[in-house]
Design a protein around this motif. Structure first.
Motif, PDB file in Angstrom:
ATOM      1  N   GLY A   1       0.851  -1.180   0.000  1.00 41.15           N
ATOM      2  CA  GLY A   1       0.000   0.000   0.000  1.00 41.15           C
ATOM      3  C   GLY A   1       0.892   1.238   0.000  1.00 41.15           C
TER       4      GLY A   1
ATOM      5  N   TYR B   1       1.052   5.324   0.692  1.00 42.30           N
ATOM      6  CA  TYR B   1       0.318   6.304   1.496  1.00 42.30           C
ATOM      7  C   TYR B   1       1.052   7.642   1.528  1.00 42.30           C
TER       8      TYR B   1
ATOM      9  N   ARG C   1      -4.374   6.725   1.555  1.00 39.22           N
ATOM     10  CA  ARG C   1      -3.877   5.702   0.637  1.00 39.22           C
ATOM     11  C   ARG C   1      -4.022   6.172  -0.799  1.00 39.22           C
TER      12      ARG C   1
ATOM     13  N   GLU D   1      -3.092  -1.851   8.451  1.00 39.31           N
ATOM     14  CA  GLU D   1      -2.869  -0.409   8.325  1.00 39.31           C
ATOM     15  C   GLU D   1      -2.947   0.265   9.695  1.00 39.31           C
TER      16      GLU D   1
END
Length: 330
Positions: free
Chosen positions: A169, A171, A181, A259
């Motif tokens: 991911g 970010y 994100r 997360e």
């Protein structure tokens, strides 16, 4: 939507958008970092901003890839403010791989298997609650981020250089400290598995290696199940080829839980910072008895992510005994 970046003749990044087979330059001189930061400040979704900007010339991203001009899909103007981290023992099958590496007394359940079971029991909490925390590791900052096609360099003291096919991911931290994100990318979480196998407390050392992401950034939701392939090519021969599974359907933690347990630390919510957070794997050529060599090419692909991620392995000249770093007193 897939976004990528390539290096213009002057060295500045150019954003490329692809939907389907055609890729086009986005009508902007901003890099993706600057464009995303502006989207955060104006409240406009990245997909909408790209559509509003429009496109100009079509580009051959395969040719740019071959020419070594593709960049990571997101970079930071100050690489020290890009953080590369990850979580392990998050995928079905990952604990078995790790336990096999660390088995010293098989009559006892390994710490790896216990950590994996904690995830099975509490990694996907209901009602938005925080679940059990995963294993977590640090890889480095933006100076450790290799471009697609660039070598993954194992240092002179390395005992191994092995791939880990993952999804990351990406970010960007908003001015108010909120993690935002941008999207998802293929990742090679390059590690030293020989060092790690000698003692699981060496895991932190084994992770301090380069990593690569991209070439393209998937904008939108990650599919529940991602099916891909991990390969190692040696010259004209494929010496390793194995499928890998990712996405929440194949994990013992929810992505939201992973997360949360990264960004719960205020240290990781500093405005303007970029985070590349990798979500783990269960597929390793090391577990299949493969020893990569200098010049081997790692290739990771999965259909939602566009072009495969390819990086050659490069070993620094062997230095034994390991030279000591000299520290100068001021």
């Amino acid at each position: 939507m897939l976004l990528s970046q390539y290096s213009r003749a002057g060295g500045t990044p150019q954003i490329v958008v692809r939907e389907g087979t055609e890729a086009y330059e986005v009508k902007t001189d901003l890099c993706l970092y600057a464009l995303a930061l502006d989207c955060i400040e104006t409240g406009q979704p990245l997909r909408e901003r790209i559509a509003a900007l429009g496109v100009r010339d079509a580009v051959d991203i395969e040719a740019l890839y071959a020419a070594g001009r593709l960049l990571p899909p997101v970079t930071h103007p100050d690489p020290a403010h890009l953080h590369i981290t990850g979580t392990g023992l998050t995928h079905l099958g990952s604990a078995a791989t790790r336990a096999e590496m660390h088995k010293a007394a098989q009559e006892h359940e390994t710490d790896s298997m216990r950590m994996f079971r904690l995830g099975l029991e509490g990694g996907k909490p209901a009602n938005g609650a925080a679940g059990v925390q995963p294993e977590w590791f640090y890889k480095g900052n933006g100076f450790a981020l290799a471009s697609p096609g660039a070598p993954l360099e194992a240092p002179e003291f390395a005992e191994d250089g092995g791939e880990e096919p993952e999804i990351a991911g990406i970010y960007l931290i908003a001015p108010d400290g909120t993690p935002v994100r941008l999207g998802w990318a293929l990742a090679n979480e390059f590690s030293d598995h020989v060092m790690e196998r000698r003692n699981y407390l060496y895991l932190a050392h084994s992770k301090l290696r380069p990593a690569a992401i991209g070439p393209e950034l998937l904008i939108g939701e990650l599919p529940q199940s991602v099916e891909g392939w991990s390969r190692i090519r040696r010259g004209n021969e494929t010496i390793f080829e194995q499928p890998f599974l990712s996405g929440e359907a194949n994990m013992n933690h929810s992505l939201a839980n992973l997360e949360h347990h990264h960004f719960k630390y205020k240290l990781f919510r500093q405005p303007g910072d970029v985070h590349v957070h990798m979500f783990g794997t269960a597929t390793l050529s090391f577990a299949a008895g493969i020893t990569p060599r200098d010049g081997d090419v790692f290739e990771i692909e999965a259909e939602p992510f566009g072009l495969p991620l390819r990086n050659p392995l490069s070993f620094a000249p062997l230095a034994r005994p390991e030279p000591r770093i000299e520290i100068r007193a001021l």
